[in-house]
Every structure is written in C-alpha cells, then in structure tokens.
Design an enzyme around this catalytic site. Structure first.
Site, PDB file in Angstrom:
ATOM      1  N   ASP A  19       0.836  -1.204   0.000  1.00  0.00           N
ATOM      2  CA  ASP A  19       0.000   0.000   0.000  1.00  0.00           C
ATOM      3  C   ASP A  19       0.869   1.251   0.000  1.00  0.00           C
ATOM      4  OD1 ASP A  19      -2.341   1.425  -0.053  1.00  0.00           O
ATOM      5  OD2 ASP A  19      -2.703   1.313   2.097  1.00  0.00           O
ATOM      6  N   HIS A  36       3.981   2.225  -8.766  1.00  0.00           N
ATOM      7  CA  HIS A  36       3.784   0.767  -8.827  1.00  0.00           C
ATOM      8  C   HIS A  36       5.085   0.074  -9.249  1.00  0.00           C
ATOM      9  CE1 HIS A  36      -0.312   1.305  -7.855  1.00  0.00           C
ATOM     10  NE2 HIS A  36      -0.721   1.756  -9.024  1.00  0.00           N
ATOM     11  N   LEU A 130      12.115 -19.766   0.855  1.00  0.00           N
ATOM     12  CA  LEU A 130      11.063 -18.918   1.415  1.00  0.00           C
ATOM     13  C   LEU A 130       9.926 -18.973   0.400  1.00  0.00           C
ATOM     14  CD1 LEU A 130      10.696 -15.943   3.363  1.00  0.00           C
ATOM     15  CD2 LEU A 130      10.343 -15.312   1.000  1.00  0.00           C
TER      16      LEU A 130
HETATM   17  C1  FPP Z   1      -5.428  -3.149  -0.052  1.00  0.00           C
HETATM   18  O1  FPP Z   1      -5.967  -1.944   0.146  1.00  0.00           O
HETATM   19  C2  FPP Z   1      -4.220  -2.981  -0.870  1.00  0.00           C
HETATM   20  C3  FPP Z   1      -3.947  -3.799  -1.880  1.00  0.00           C
HETATM   21  C4  FPP Z   1      -4.782  -4.933  -2.248  1.00  0.00           C
HETATM   22  C5  FPP Z   1      -2.762  -3.528  -2.714  1.00  0.00           C
HETATM   23  C6  FPP Z   1      -3.124  -2.628  -3.819  1.00  0.00           C
HETATM   24  C7  FPP Z   1      -1.907  -2.363  -4.648  1.00  0.00           C
HETATM   25  C8  FPP Z   1      -1.973  -2.186  -5.960  1.00  0.00           C
HETATM   26  C9  FPP Z   1      -3.252  -2.233  -6.704  1.00  0.00           C
HETATM   27  C10 FPP Z   1      -0.708  -1.916  -6.745  1.00  0.00           C
HETATM   28  C11 FPP Z   1       0.025  -3.165  -7.034  1.00  0.00           C
HETATM   29  C12 FPP Z   1       1.086  -2.931  -8.022  1.00  0.00           C
HETATM   30  C13 FPP Z   1       1.773  -3.893  -8.619  1.00  0.00           C
HETATM   31  C14 FPP Z   1       2.745  -3.535  -9.660  1.00  0.00           C
HETATM   32  C15 FPP Z   1       1.554  -5.310  -8.316  1.00  0.00           C
HETATM   33  P1  FPP Z   1      -6.890  -1.136  -0.882  1.00  0.00           P
HETATM   34  O2  FPP Z   1      -6.215   0.157  -1.078  1.00  0.00           O
HETATM   35  O3  FPP Z   1      -7.203  -1.935  -2.074  1.00  0.00           O
HETATM   36  O4  FPP Z   1      -8.188  -1.043  -0.017  1.00  0.00           O
HETATM   37  P2  FPP Z   1      -8.721   0.182   0.837  1.00  0.00           P
HETATM   38  O5  FPP Z   1      -9.425   1.034  -0.162  1.00  0.00           O
HETATM   39  O6  FPP Z   1      -9.604  -0.440   1.857  1.00  0.00           O
HETATM   40  O7  FPP Z   1      -7.525   0.848   1.474  1.00  0.00           O
END
Ligand code: FPP
Length: 235
Positions: A19, A36, A130
């Site tokens: 996050d 990202h 791991l």
């Molecule tokens: C959860 O909180 C956070 C995640 C599921 C991670 C989100 C990250 C990405 C979409 C970027 C990933 C990038 C790469 C390159 C893999 P949320 O922010 O979805 O939920 P919330 O709104 O409750 O905080």
C-alpha cells in the site's frame, strides 16, 4: 535494535499489504504507475531480507478483487508491470531460494499474466526456500466462500465440516497462518486480506509508504513483533 543473531522470535510467516505506491509517486509529481514500478521492485529486497532472518513464508497483497474498481489504464499498467517482473526478476529470486505461489482467483486475469504466473509458480518448493505468495485478484470473503462451497461439495455430513476442513480448502492450504501482518501506507484496516488466516496474527501498521518500506523498516516491524506477547486466548 535486535540483530539477526540476538532477535529471539522470528515470525515464520509475514504478510504484507503493498500500500502507498500511488501516493509515493504523486508526492514526487510522477504518474501513479511510477509508484507501482517502484513498489514491485521492493518485493525482492524485502523477501531476501526476510529469508535471511529465517522466515519461511511471505505473502503480499498486490491486487484485491475490489481493485477492479480502479481506472482501466491503471489496472492494465499494474498487470504489465507484473508480467515484466515475473519474467525479469522472479527467475533470479527463484535461484536464490524464493519459491512462488499464487493466492486468488484466476478469472478474469489476463492470459499473459496467468501464463507468467503459472511458469513462475510451477517449480517445486525446496527445503530451505522462502515461499512467497502473491495475493493477486484475492479477496478474503471470496476465499472463505469458495472454501465453504468446496467443503460442502465433498461432504455429505455437515457435522464433518470443521475448522481444519475449511482451512484445507482455502487458497493458502498447507501454509501456516501469518504470525505478523504488516500494512505500510498509513491505513489501519485489513481491506479483505487473509480474514480467516489472520485470526491471531500480530498487526503492525506503518506510515511509511510501501516503496520506502526498506530493510530498516522491516527490522522495526520484526523488533516490535519480538516484543509482543502472543496468548492465543490463554494467559
Ligand atoms: C489493499 O488496500 C491494498 C492492496 C490490495 C494492494 C493494492 C496495490 C496495488 C493495486 C498496486 C500493485 C502494483 C503492482 C505492480 C503489483 P486497498 O487500497 O485496495 O483497499 P482500501 O481502499 O480499503 O484501502
């Protein structure tokens, strides 16, 4: 600060939420995609550090079943970065003792991403690996719902449905539950992550954005974990 040798309690399984990538980029006047890119580049050093500390499992929340609400351009860019990372970085990680696993629903992830994931996750896990699980198109409620469906489909006797049967039907089947769940980025919620498995996880929230969550921040989280007294309902 405790070091590798003196820290007494190392979590066998650490789960992270990726996050803060977008905010990291915005703060620098960069497009969110740049965040990202920086965020995914940070998975390798953190996995290495964790393996060196002696943890056996790392799970990272990279894309939730709710993240489809984001703009299509951002989603496409995330998936492209993932394919690139699986192709360019994962093989080197694999050769350094990191095994991969996917947690989540395959549909409707793009075929190129599924193919890269399948290739990366195909190799068997070796004794001192791991295991790095990529929670991708993952949602905790959906996972529990899927597990209950699977258990019901294979059991005619409802009294045989117990916690072990449900655990064994989750995407994480065979893995220990996370001991420590780390959410960088300033939010203090689970956002549908490992809802079943995190029942007794120690929670650690940090203001630091994921791309800046380095080995020093990891040490802080591990030091804090080592101080916690886990009771599991006992005294
Ligand atoms: C959860 O909180 C956070 C995640 C599921 C991670 C989100 C990250 C990405 C979409 C970027 C990933 C990038 C790469 C390159 C893999 P949320 O922010 O979805 O939920 P919330 O709104 O409750 O905080």
């Amino acid at each position: 600060m405790a070091d590798l040798k003196t820290r007494e309690r190392i979590p066998a399984h650490v789960a992270f939420v990726m996050d803060g990538n977008g905010r990291w980029a915005t703060q620098r006047g960069l497009p969110r995609t740049a965040g990202h890119r920086e965020g995914i580049a940070n998975v390798n050093p953190i996995a290495n550090a964790l393996r060196a500390h002696g943890s056996r499992y790392m799970t990272i929340y990279m894309f939730s079943t709710e993240n489809w609400k984001r703009p299509t351009e951002e989603i496409d860019a995330i998936f492209e970065l993932l394919v690139e990372w699986l192709r360019d970085t994962a093989p080197e990680m694999r050769s350094r003792g990191i095994a991969f696993r996917h947690l989540g629903v395959r549909e409707p992830l793009p075929p190129a991403l599924l193919a890269a994931l399948d290739e990366t996750c195909a190799e068997p896990v070796r004794a001192d690996d791991l295991v790095l699980s990529l929670a991708l198109n993952y949602g905790g409620r959906g996972e529990i719902t899927d597990a209950i469906r699977k258990v019901i489909a294979t059991s005619s006797d409802s009294s045989a449905i117990d916690e072990q049967a449900i655990s064994a039907a989750l995407y994480t089947a065979g893995m220990p539950d996370p001991d420590l769940l780390v959410r960088p980025g300033g939010e203090t919620r689970l956002s549908n992550y490992l809802l079943w498995q995190a029942a007794y996880a120690e929670l650690y929230f940090s203001q630091v954005l994921w791309p800046d969550f380095d080995e020093r921040e990891l040490d802080r989280a591990l030091d804090e974990y080592a101080k916690r007294h886990r009771r599991f309902g006992g005294l």
